[in-house]
Design a protein around this motif. Sequence first.
Motif, PDB file in Angstrom:
ATOM      1  N   TRP A 176       0.893  -1.357   0.102  1.00 18.90           N
ATOM      2  CA  TRP A 176       0.084   0.125   0.384  1.00 18.90           C
ATOM      3  C   TRP A 176       1.175   1.390   0.365  1.00 18.90           C
ATOM      4  O   TRP A 176       1.216   2.643  -0.639  1.00 18.90           O
ATOM      5  N   GLY A 177       1.754   1.050   0.552  1.00 19.00           N
ATOM      6  CA  GLY A 177       3.289   1.980   0.977  1.00 19.00           C
ATOM      7  C   GLY A 177       3.643   2.687  -0.840  1.00 19.00           C
ATOM      8  O   GLY A 177       3.578   3.553  -1.418  1.00 19.00           O
ATOM      9  N   PHE A 178       4.418   1.358  -1.502  1.00 22.15           N
ATOM     10  CA  PHE A 178       4.468   1.436  -2.424  1.00 22.15           C
ATOM     11  C   PHE A 178       3.008   1.708  -3.728  1.00 22.15           C
ATOM     12  O   PHE A 178       3.860   2.917  -4.628  1.00 22.15           O
ATOM     13  N   HIS A 179       2.055   1.821  -3.170  1.00 19.29           N
ATOM     14  CA  HIS A 179       1.084   1.923  -4.262  1.00 19.29           C
ATOM     15  C   HIS A 179       0.703   3.324  -4.549  1.00 19.29           C
ATOM     16  O   HIS A 179       0.512   4.782  -4.751  1.00 19.29           O
ATOM     17  N   ILE A 180       0.402   4.635  -2.885  1.00 19.24           N
ATOM     18  CA  ILE A 180       0.196   5.589  -3.203  1.00 19.24           C
ATOM     19  C   ILE A 180       1.711   6.151  -2.573  1.00 19.24           C
ATOM     20  O   ILE A 180       1.365   7.681  -2.316  1.00 19.24           O
ATOM     21  N   THR A 185       4.668   6.914   6.791  1.00 19.53           N
ATOM     22  CA  THR A 185       3.284   6.443   7.091  1.00 19.53           C
ATOM     23  C   THR A 185       2.961   5.437   6.876  1.00 19.53           C
ATOM     24  O   THR A 185       1.189   5.460   7.047  1.00 19.53           O
ATOM     25  N   ARG A 186       2.080   5.658   4.940  1.00 15.69           N
ATOM     26  CA  ARG A 186       1.396   5.393   4.735  1.00 15.69           C
ATOM     27  C   ARG A 186       0.109   4.959   4.476  1.00 15.69           C
ATOM     28  O   ARG A 186      -0.552   4.172   4.932  1.00 15.69           O
ATOM     29  N   GLU A 187      -0.421   6.181   4.935  1.00 19.53           N
ATOM     30  CA  GLU A 187      -1.675   6.451   5.035  1.00 19.53           C
ATOM     31  C   GLU A 187      -1.618   8.129   4.022  1.00 19.53           C
ATOM     32  O   GLU A 187      -3.183   7.844   3.680  1.00 19.53           O
ATOM     33  N   ASP A 188      -1.260   8.579   2.979  1.00 21.37           N
ATOM     34  CA  ASP A 188      -1.377   9.828   2.674  1.00 21.37           C
ATOM     35  C   ASP A 188      -1.624   9.514   1.409  1.00 21.37           C
ATOM     36  O   ASP A 188      -0.708   9.393   0.347  1.00 21.37           O
ATOM     37  N   ILE A 189      -3.133   9.432   0.849  1.00 18.81           N
ATOM     38  CA  ILE A 189      -2.936   9.203  -0.206  1.00 18.81           C
ATOM     39  C   ILE A 189      -3.120  10.834  -1.472  1.00 18.81           C
ATOM     40  O   ILE A 189      -3.328  11.011  -2.272  1.00 18.81           O
TER      41      ILE A 189
END
Length: 221
Positions: A176-180, A185-189
């Motif tokens: 998910w971190g790679f994707h966004i 943080t792997r939260e900020d899209i």
Amino acid sequence: MKFFVRNIHKYLSFLISIQLLLWTVSGIYFAFNKIENVRGEQYREEPNFNVDFSKLNFQIDGAQNIRVIDRMDQEILVVDGIYGREYLNFEGKDVEQIKVEEAKALSAKQTSLIPESVDLITENTIGSEYRGRALPIYRVTSVNEAGQSINVYLNVYTGEVEAVRSNQWRIWDLMWGFHIMDWETREDIDNLLLKIFSILALVSSITGVLLFFKVDIRNKV
């Protein structure tokens, strides 16, 4: 014109190729892993209990939402209201945090996992697997039938399971971190880098389509 379009496509494709690969790989992982299993829902046991509301004999001011939780055969009221969140017993008094042994027992009761150890987490860290949950929180290190280590996070007041985290979830979180394109943080899209690369990928796709049809037309002539 064709030379210009070809160069744009060539250099843009080279620039975004790694991110396009990461988007593809992460997308494949998402497609082949059910989100319910990633969240550990297959390990959860749905609690059932009876509630005698006749025991309630006090007024709750400013309440917006009230839930009843069974905590070791004790009914707990979770009250969300204008004063924030409160945890009350049926006498209207604040409840104490559950103890370590109670956390183990509640984890075993609410999941099919075998609890091994418990620790209390009081500080948040960037990108943690319990992010978004209120602290403090109990982490119950457990194992499933296959012997795989899985963390169960419990609310310290109600004993509810807040999250279940396995290696499957950790890989999902990484993807998910790679994707966004938010690797910390792997939260900020809504980050700027994602917007820039999305536009570049769109331009690269459009120039690729233009080149395809131009080459196709020339071959026909």
